[in-house]
Write a protein that holds these residues in place. Structure first.
Motif, PDB file in Angstrom:
ATOM      1  N   ARG A 200     -27.963 -32.807  -8.802  1.00 30.32           N
ATOM      2  CA  ARG A 200     -28.165 -31.329  -8.351  1.00 30.32           C
ATOM      3  C   ARG A 200     -27.226 -30.784  -7.283  1.00 30.32           C
ATOM      4  O   ARG A 200     -26.642 -29.629  -7.257  1.00 30.32           O
ATOM      5  N   GLY A 201     -26.326 -31.722  -6.473  1.00 30.14           N
ATOM      6  CA  GLY A 201     -25.531 -31.265  -5.498  1.00 30.14           C
ATOM      7  C   GLY A 201     -24.351 -30.717  -6.260  1.00 30.14           C
ATOM      8  O   GLY A 201     -23.664 -29.556  -6.071  1.00 30.14           O
ATOM      9  N   ALA A 202     -23.803 -31.604  -7.220  1.00 32.25           N
ATOM     10  CA  ALA A 202     -22.666 -31.125  -7.926  1.00 32.25           C
ATOM     11  C   ALA A 202     -22.905 -29.863  -8.835  1.00 32.25           C
ATOM     12  O   ALA A 202     -22.077 -29.033  -8.890  1.00 32.25           O
ATOM     13  N   ALA A 203     -24.240 -29.863  -9.215  1.00 38.71           N
ATOM     14  CA  ALA A 203     -24.479 -28.636 -10.081  1.00 38.71           C
ATOM     15  C   ALA A 203     -24.556 -27.335  -9.381  1.00 38.71           C
ATOM     16  O   ALA A 203     -23.999 -26.300  -9.839  1.00 38.71           O
ATOM     17  N   SER A 204     -25.167 -27.481  -8.407  1.00 35.36           N
ATOM     18  CA  SER A 204     -25.247 -26.678  -7.331  1.00 35.36           C
ATOM     19  C   SER A 204     -23.838 -25.899  -6.967  1.00 35.36           C
ATOM     20  O   SER A 204     -23.547 -24.605  -6.914  1.00 35.36           O
ATOM     21  N   ALA A 205     -22.912 -26.718  -6.541  1.00 40.80           N
ATOM     22  CA  ALA A 205     -21.652 -26.375  -6.104  1.00 40.80           C
ATOM     23  C   ALA A 205     -20.864 -25.847  -7.293  1.00 40.80           C
ATOM     24  O   ALA A 205     -20.146 -24.811  -7.085  1.00 40.80           O
ATOM     25  N   ALA A 206     -21.048 -26.419  -8.435  1.00 44.46           N
ATOM     26  CA  ALA A 206     -20.424 -25.837  -9.806  1.00 44.46           C
ATOM     27  C   ALA A 206     -20.852 -24.509 -10.062  1.00 44.46           C
ATOM     28  O   ALA A 206     -20.156 -23.559 -10.478  1.00 44.46           O
ATOM     29  N   ALA A 207     -22.533 -24.397  -9.975  1.00 51.37           N
ATOM     30  CA  ALA A 207     -22.997 -22.865 -10.522  1.00 51.37           C
ATOM     31  C   ALA A 207     -22.589 -22.057  -9.226  1.00 51.37           C
ATOM     32  O   ALA A 207     -22.179 -20.838  -9.752  1.00 51.37           O
ATOM     33  N   GLY A 208     -22.236 -22.105  -8.068  1.00 52.74           N
ATOM     34  CA  GLY A 208     -21.920 -21.191  -7.078  1.00 52.74           C
ATOM     35  C   GLY A 208     -20.544 -20.909  -7.258  1.00 52.74           C
ATOM     36  O   GLY A 208     -19.935 -19.726  -7.100  1.00 52.74           O
ATOM     37  N   ARG A 209     -19.710 -21.904  -7.860  1.00 50.18           N
ATOM     38  CA  ARG A 209     -18.114 -21.460  -8.074  1.00 50.18           C
ATOM     39  C   ARG A 209     -18.023 -20.453  -9.227  1.00 50.18           C
ATOM     40  O   ARG A 209     -17.354 -19.627  -9.052  1.00 50.18           O
ATOM     41  N   ALA A 210     -18.763 -20.842 -10.301  1.00 46.86           N
ATOM     42  CA  ALA A 210     -18.852 -20.211 -11.319  1.00 46.86           C
ATOM     43  C   ALA A 210     -19.344 -18.611 -11.250  1.00 46.86           C
ATOM     44  O   ALA A 210     -18.804 -17.634 -11.699  1.00 46.86           O
ATOM     45  N   ARG A 211     -20.493 -18.531 -10.339  1.00 47.22           N
ATOM     46  CA  ARG A 211     -21.033 -17.430 -10.329  1.00 47.22           C
ATOM     47  C   ARG A 211     -20.101 -16.441  -9.259  1.00 47.22           C
ATOM     48  O   ARG A 211     -20.280 -15.163  -9.478  1.00 47.22           O
ATOM     49  N   ALA A 212     -19.269 -17.055  -8.575  1.00 44.63           N
ATOM     50  CA  ALA A 212     -18.373 -16.266  -7.616  1.00 44.63           C
ATOM     51  C   ALA A 212     -17.162 -15.699  -8.466  1.00 44.63           C
ATOM     52  O   ALA A 212     -16.290 -15.186  -7.845  1.00 44.63           O
ATOM     53  N   GLY A 213     -17.135 -16.157  -9.654  1.00 43.40           N
ATOM     54  CA  GLY A 213     -15.962 -15.562 -10.467  1.00 43.40           C
ATOM     55  C   GLY A 213     -14.752 -16.637 -10.576  1.00 43.40           C
ATOM     56  O   GLY A 213     -13.771 -15.998 -10.994  1.00 43.40           O
ATOM     57  N   ARG A 214     -15.157 -17.853 -10.219  1.00 43.64           N
ATOM     58  CA  ARG A 214     -13.954 -18.750 -10.059  1.00 43.64           C
ATOM     59  C   ARG A 214     -13.724 -19.422 -11.248  1.00 43.64           C
ATOM     60  O   ARG A 214     -12.847 -20.286 -11.444  1.00 43.64           O
ATOM     61  N   GLY A 215     -14.423 -19.362 -12.238  1.00 46.05           N
ATOM     62  CA  GLY A 215     -14.209 -19.742 -13.640  1.00 46.05           C
ATOM     63  C   GLY A 215     -15.230 -21.126 -13.678  1.00 46.05           C
ATOM     64  O   GLY A 215     -16.009 -21.424 -12.889  1.00 46.05           O
ATOM     65  N   PRO A 216     -14.928 -21.738 -14.969  1.00 40.43           N
ATOM     66  CA  PRO A 216     -15.893 -22.762 -15.508  1.00 40.43           C
ATOM     67  C   PRO A 216     -15.598 -24.004 -14.707  1.00 40.43           C
ATOM     68  O   PRO A 216     -14.613 -24.204 -14.108  1.00 40.43           O
ATOM     69  N   VAL A 217     -16.641 -24.859 -15.049  1.00 43.51           N
ATOM     70  CA  VAL A 217     -16.654 -26.359 -14.131  1.00 43.51           C
ATOM     71  C   VAL A 217     -17.198 -27.341 -15.133  1.00 43.51           C
ATOM     72  O   VAL A 217     -17.970 -26.796 -15.986  1.00 43.51           O
TER      73      VAL A 217
END
Length: 315
Positions: A200-217
């Motif tokens: 959950r922690g890794a996915a939350s960080a990844a989703a936040g990064r992707a949602r902010a326009g920084r690309g895929p994870v």
């Protein structure tokens, strides 16, 4: 949710043995922390694509157990009117774009959905689940390339359970999954797929990064299936894993770990067990009491209808 998925899969195994589910299933037992951790990090409007081992993903994203079980049993009350079965359950209203019986085939579908979200400036990410068996599929590598170039809000979730059917990943995949993603310039991380909080922690960080326009994870979740690749495996008595290996992974059961983390483990676990048992009893009664599809309507829903062209798409 981990307890619900575990109980659902155990019930599905029972109904396969009794003949109520025809054709068998691919059990998700042991891998529950991945589906639960990732879907807990997503918002209701986010979307997922799933795999042939997709019951956990579908339940974690919100499909009621009674509808999914009816789908597995081929009943008209199923989530897809009994026409999708175990490997093709979907619910567009919940953002579930479909499980998929073809290895890796859900990944480019997820990329299309992520591209649509970006074009519409929608605050939405898409998670594509796939197994280590998809790491050598060209469609996955092509999608990694496009997702990186277009900076898509896409999460690549690799459920590495160590085997593609019976083939060990170590004998089939050169290098590592994370290194392959990094080769395309995609941010990639290895995660303990038996630890729901780590996922959950890794996915939350990844989703936040992707949602902010920084690309895929890319997340490689190291996990393990306690049962065979498919229920038919018991009939053939395939022996490609040692009892010691299975026991070592069972000692890290995500269900037991999650239960141990409860504040009042004994009381809370009993309450959760009772709640899940009630849901599964309801699911069994609902599914087995529902009608099977009328063969005369076998071609219904085969073709899309009522589609409206997007402005500018056609002359």
């Amino acid at each position: 949710m981990i307890r619900l998925i575990r109980g659902f899969e155990e019930l599905a195994l029972e109904l396969v043995r009794s003949g109520h589910i025809v054709g068998g299933t691919h059990p998700y037992i042991g891998q529950e922390a991945v589906a639960v951790g990732v879907c807990a990090a997503l918002r209701p409007g986010d979307q997922i694509t799933s795999t042939h081992r997709g019951h956990g993903h579908v339940l974690a994203k919100g499909v009621p157990p009674r509808l999914l079980l009816a789908e597995l049993a081929g009943r008209v009350t199923g989530s897809n009117r009994g026409r999708g079965g175990s490997m093709h359950a979907a619910d567009l209203r919940l953002g579930i774009l479909g499980a998929n019986g073809i290895v890796g085939a859900g990944v480019p579908i997820a990329a299309g959905a992520a591209w649509a979200a970006k074009q519409a400036r929608a605050d939405r990410v898409v998670a594509a689940f796939f197994g280590d068996g998809a790491l050598n599929q060209g469609v996955l590598l092509e999608t990694l390339n496009l997702a990186a170039i277009w900076k898509l809000p896409l999460l690549f979730v690799c459920e590495n359970n160590g085997y593609a059917t019976t083939l060990p990943a170590a004998a089939a995949v050169a290098g590592s999954a994370v290194a392959r993603a990094c080769g395309f310039g995609v941010a990639a991380f290895e995660v303990d797929g038996m630890d729901v909080e780590a996922v959950r922690g890794a996915a939350s960080a990844a989703a936040g990064r992707a949602r902010a326009g920084r690309g895929p994870v890319f997340l490689e979740c190291r996990t393990y299936r306690f049962e065979g690749h498919h229920t038919v495996e018991r009939r053939f008595r395939l022996a490609y894993r040692t009892a010691e290996e299975i026991a070592a992974w069972r000692a890290r059961d995500p269900l037991e770990s999650a239960a141990a983390a409860l504040a009042d483990a004994e009381a809370e676990r009993a309450a959760i067990d009772a709640q899940v048992a009630a849901q599964l009893d309801d699911a069994r009664e609902f599914a087995l009491g529902s009608a099977t599809p009328d063969p005369s309507g076998a071609c219904d829903f085969l073709y899309a209808s009522g589609l409206r062209p997007r402005a500018g798409a056609l002359p």
